[in-house]
Write a protein that holds these residues in place. Structure first.
Motif, PDB file in Angstrom:
ATOM      1  N   ASP A 214       9.265  18.085   1.993  1.00  0.00           N
ATOM      2  CA  ASP A 214       9.881  16.932   1.321  1.00  0.00           C
ATOM      3  C   ASP A 214      10.401  15.923   2.337  1.00  0.00           C
ATOM      4  O   ASP A 214      10.437  14.717   2.065  1.00  0.00           O
ATOM      5  CB  ASP A 214      11.046  17.396   0.434  1.00  0.00           C
ATOM      6  N   PHE A 215      10.806  16.391   3.509  1.00  0.00           N
ATOM      7  CA  PHE A 215      11.335  15.494   4.531  1.00  0.00           C
ATOM      8  C   PHE A 215      10.233  14.962   5.450  1.00  0.00           C
ATOM      9  O   PHE A 215      10.382  13.885   6.020  1.00  0.00           O
ATOM     10  CB  PHE A 215      12.387  16.219   5.375  1.00  0.00           C
TER      11      PHE A 215
ATOM     12  N   ARG B 202       0.851  -1.183   0.000  1.00  0.00           N
ATOM     13  CA  ARG B 202       0.000   0.000   0.000  1.00  0.00           C
ATOM     14  C   ARG B 202       0.885   1.231   0.000  1.00  0.00           C
ATOM     15  O   ARG B 202       2.027   1.208   0.456  1.00  0.00           O
ATOM     16  CB  ARG B 202      -0.945   0.007   1.202  1.00  0.00           C
ATOM     17  N   ASN B 203       0.323   2.309  -0.539  1.00  0.00           N
ATOM     18  CA  ASN B 203       1.053   3.569  -0.600  1.00  0.00           C
ATOM     19  C   ASN B 203       0.881   4.322   0.720  1.00  0.00           C
ATOM     20  O   ASN B 203      -0.232   4.463   1.222  1.00  0.00           O
ATOM     21  CB  ASN B 203       0.530   4.430  -1.744  1.00  0.00           C
ATOM     22  N   ILE B 204       2.026   4.820   1.252  1.00  0.00           N
ATOM     23  CA  ILE B 204       1.962   5.585   2.498  1.00  0.00           C
ATOM     24  C   ILE B 204       2.909   6.774   2.396  1.00  0.00           C
ATOM     25  O   ILE B 204       3.721   6.864   1.475  1.00  0.00           O
ATOM     26  CB  ILE B 204       2.347   4.722   3.726  1.00  0.00           C
ATOM     27  N   ARG B 205       2.810   7.694   3.341  1.00  0.00           N
ATOM     28  CA  ARG B 205       3.735   8.823   3.447  1.00  0.00           C
ATOM     29  C   ARG B 205       4.201   8.936   4.898  1.00  0.00           C
ATOM     30  O   ARG B 205       3.380   8.920   5.807  1.00  0.00           O
ATOM     31  CB  ARG B 205       3.056  10.120   3.015  1.00  0.00           C
ATOM     32  N   LYS B 206       5.514   9.081   5.086  1.00  0.00           N
ATOM     33  CA  LYS B 206       6.053   9.140   6.434  1.00  0.00           C
ATOM     34  C   LYS B 206       7.176  10.179   6.504  1.00  0.00           C
ATOM     35  O   LYS B 206       7.801  10.534   5.502  1.00  0.00           O
ATOM     36  CB  LYS B 206       6.604   7.773   6.877  1.00  0.00           C
ATOM     37  N   HIS B 207       7.438  10.634   7.745  1.00  0.00           N
ATOM     38  CA  HIS B 207       8.530  11.557   8.025  1.00  0.00           C
ATOM     39  C   HIS B 207       9.858  10.810   7.888  1.00  0.00           C
ATOM     40  O   HIS B 207       9.953   9.620   8.181  1.00  0.00           O
ATOM     41  CB  HIS B 207       8.376  12.118   9.446  1.00  0.00           C
ATOM     42  N   ILE B 208      10.910  11.520   7.471  1.00  0.00           N
ATOM     43  CA  ILE B 208      12.231  10.907   7.294  1.00  0.00           C
ATOM     44  C   ILE B 208      12.734  10.270   8.579  1.00  0.00           C
ATOM     45  O   ILE B 208      13.427   9.248   8.551  1.00  0.00           O
ATOM     46  CB  ILE B 208      13.247  11.964   6.780  1.00  0.00           C
ATOM     47  N   ASN B 209      12.356  10.818   9.751  1.00  0.00           N
ATOM     48  CA  ASN B 209      12.807  10.263  11.032  1.00  0.00           C
ATOM     49  C   ASN B 209      12.162   8.923  11.357  1.00  0.00           C
ATOM     50  O   ASN B 209      12.614   8.221  12.260  1.00  0.00           O
ATOM     51  CB  ASN B 209      12.538  11.245  12.163  1.00  0.00           C
TER      52      ASN B 209
END
Length: 729
Positions: A141-142, A28-35
């Motif tokens: 972006d991050f 599945r497509n997700i979005r997360k913080h770089i940390n």
């Protein structure tokens, strides 16, 4: 955003064992913080890293582990991600190749594909927080990175996805890492070979070669040399399993992926490894460098792997090149190629013969003489001489010369030298025959090697090249000397005379004949000397009595000195010489090494007070002379060294310590030394040795041109010097 399944299917564009349904993973497509993203410390690209150790899943999120993984990915000064840094700063984060992750817990996701990109983004994020330049990237972006989460764990599909990128794709891992992934697909995931090479889009040949190489590496890692494996050796193992000849020699079994001949396997492993060697002299352990360090040397080895004589030469000299040169197979091949090339070039010359100049004609005459040698009667056994090929008859402990009878050599006639010792000191004024006597002993060790005789004449004439006219003018019409060496009689006769053979008389000067005996064996050689042409030497067989060298401050044979240095370094003897120079000449000296800038060999001295190495010629003549003599003493082990004007350039205050060092090395390496000097201080220094292994000879030509000489033993010489301050010069 591409779905992972679509991505994989799009890469598999030719028939495969798998159906598209089998390749689909739950994602599945997700979005997360770089940390929230963790770098994978067990990524295949790290397998060949010297600091890599496998990390358990429970420790993946550990801060130390993550910092170490980031360091692996970034490299020194970010050299591994410099391209991505520039790309992200200029173009932002491109979406065509999504980062794939797996959930570790509610807080973190580990990166499966895209570790290098994530490491780059983490680096840029730290710069952004410090208000440093990150190009077009923004805070968002991050904070919101597009990811594909793999929801259903499938090790096989994960490996295939990585393999498509890093084996068959553009972002290739090192060959070792590629091979390890292929092996894991076969062993961990239970795939067949056909399934693997179809899935990764690679050839069957590449897959099998990778597996063979990895199997041989694993055998090496289990051997006594296993701790020496480095990724840089991969190409050597790869070349071994590619060679049909070496595989046959190893008894390689393609089905079982192993060597049946374990003795030869251990042998070839030793050739590519450093070896620990016991040094009885100081009860320490020394290390010999590998014989084979490059994959191209495996190709050369394959040419003579079935030739035991050539293999023995390679092991003794620790040089693949020496083995190749000694190979009979290579020799035959080179002769056939030479004949083919000669035939072709002669045909070409005939077509353009109208352009031949007088200089060309002279060169053709030289070639004609060489071809005549090849056309000599094979039954006679006569062939061209090369001093480098000649082996010494005495290689073990020898008692050397005990007696010499110089019947005729230059001005010396009918001189019998008894009571020869380890150190033999010839003392007298200039032109008293000292150097001639040293030359006599050196030439006796060379037996029928006319090439060595001509080289000595060249050095005596101080000429860079052999001048046939000068040589013929200076050579005596007859040289006759004999002696007892290692308790057996030996004799050498060299005569100069015009030959009665049917030869080309154009530019002919003379012929030299050499006749030598040792014990009951005899050797002959001859050379016809022509004006403006190199002498061509023939012999039935050739030999040297022992290893021997001649050194003089006036004759510069640097080739021999550099060869001696190589020998001394190879046999771990250099430290003894450096220690003496540090203790007695210059305490700042650390080492003296040989370099070849612009193809010219030079000795470079490293010193504790200089930032860079200094050419040895910048130091005093004394240091250079001591270094050269010490090298040659070690090099001439079980042999003879002739030292002309030993004290030249050496300060009087150093002579006593240096002469003691000469005796020490001569005893250690079993060398008989013949020495000339006209210095009273030098005589005093040798007398102070108070040794039974010293004999001194006083030389002087009388008014009737005969040579008068007297000898006195070392202990008595010391007594006389101390009691009467005698001067035997």
């Amino acid at each position: 955003m591409y779905h992972l399944a679509n991505k994989i299917i799009s890469r598999l564009t030719f028939p495969r064992q798998y159906s598209s349904a089998q390749l689909i993973m739950e994602t599945r497509n997700i979005r997360k913080h770089i940390n929230r993203l963790l770098l994978d410390p067990n990524n295949y690209r790290f397998i060949d890293h010297p600091s890599y150790v496998e990390v358990s899943p429970a420790k993946v999120a550990d801060t130390t582990i993550q910092l170490r993984t980031a360091g692996f990915l970034r490299g020194k000064n970010n050299e591994n991600i410099e391209d991505l840094i520039n790309s992200f700063k200029t173009n932002g984060i491109l979406r065509q190749d999504p980062i794939q992750v797996k959930k570790v817990n509610d807080d973190f996701y580990v990166v499966i594909e895209g570790n290098r990109r994530v490491a780059t983004l983490k680096y840029l994020y730290e710069r952004a927080k410090n208000h440093e330049d990150v190009g077009v990237l923004t805070e968002n972006d991050f904070k919101s990175i597009d990811l594909i989460e793999i929801e259903e764990e499938d090790k096989q599909q994960e490996l295939i996805a990585m393999g498509l990128n890093h084996i068959g794709g553009k972002k290739k891992w090192s060959p070792l890492n590629q091979s390890k992934l292929i092996q894991d697909l076969l062993t961990t995931c239970g795939m067949s070979k056909e399934e693997v090479y179809n899935s990764l889009g690679i050839t069957k040949q590449l897959l099998n070669k990778s597996l063979r190489t990895l199997s041989l590496i694993e055998a090496y890692q289990k051997s006594d040399f296993g701790d020496q494996f480095e990724t840089t050796k991969y190409s050597i193992f790869e070349e071994i399993v590619k060679s049909t000849a070496i595989k046959e020699w190893l008894g390689w079994d393609d089905n079982r992926m192993e060597c049946r001949n374990t003795i030869n396997q251990e042998r070839i492993f030793s050739w590519i490894s450093k070896a620990e060697v016991d040094d009885d002299s100081d009860e320490s352990h020394n290390v010999e460098l590998p014989i084979i360090t490059k994959s191209i040397e495996i190709r050369e080895l394959a040419k003579f792997i079935s030739d035991p004589k050539a293999i023995a030469t390679m092991e003794e000299a620790r040089s693949v090149t020496k083995g190749l040169i000694d190979s009979e197979a290579l020799g035959g091949s080179r002769i056939h190629n030479a004949i083919k090339n000669i035939r072709s070039e002669v045909d070409a010359a005939l077509k353009f013969s109208e352009f031949i100049t007088p200089e060309d004609q002279r060169n053709f005459e030289k070639l004609q003489n060489k071809l005549k040698m090849l056309l000599s009667d094979p039954a006679s056994g006569m062939r061209l001489s090369s001093s480098s090929e000649i082996k010494p008859l005495t290689t073990d402990k020898a008692s050397h010369f005990s007696y010499a009878d110089i019947v005729n050599y230059r001005r010396i006639k009918n001189i019998k030298l008894n009571n020869l010792k380890r150190l033999n000191l010839f003392v007298g004024p200039n032109n008293s025959g000292k150097t001639s006597i040293l030359e006599c002993f050196y030439l006796m060790t060379r037996l029928n090697d006319i090439a060595a005789f001509l080289e000595a004449e060249q050095l005596r004439s101080k000429s860079e090249e052999l001048d046939p006219e000068v040589i013929v003018k200076n050579i005596p019409s007859r040289i006759h000397t004999s002696g007892i060496f290692n308790e057996l009689p030996t004799k050498l006769i060299i005569s100069k005379e015009n030959t009665e053979e049917n030869i080309d008389r154009t530019a002919y000067l003379t012929t030299l004949h050499a006749y030598a005996t040792y014990g009951e064996k005899e050797w002959k050689a001859h050379t016809n000397i022509y004006q403006n042409s190199d002498p061509q030497i023939f012999y039935t067989s050739a030999a040297h009595l022992c290893k021997a060298c001649f050194t003089s401050p006036y004759l510069h044979n640097q080739k021999t000195v550099h060869r001696a240095h190589h020998y001394v370094v190879q046999h771990k003897l250099i430290k003894r010489i450096i220690d003496f120079l540090k203790a007695e000449v210059d305490p700042t000296i650390e080492n003296i090494e040989q370099t070849t800038p612009s193809g010219n060999s030079r000795f470079i001295v490293t010193s504790s007070i200089h930032k860079s190495g200094i050419d040895i010629t910048k130091y005093g003549e004394g240091l250079q002379r001591i270094f050269e003599i010490a090298l040659l003493l070690a090099y001439c082990n079980n042999g003879v060294l002739c030292i002309d004007e030993i004290d030249s350039g050496i300060h009087n205050k150093l002579l006593k310590k240096f002469t003691a060092f000469v005796l020490e090395l001569a005893q250690a390496f079993n060398v008989q030394v013949f020495i000339s000097t006209h210095s009273k201080e030098c005589v005093d220094a040798f007398a102070a040795l108070d040794s039974d292994e010293l004999m001194a000879y006083k030389m002087k030509f009388k008014e009737d041109h005969s040579l008068d000489f007297r000898f006195i033993g070392g202990k008595r010489l010391n007594d006389l010097v101390e009691e009467m301050d005698i001067d035997i010069r």
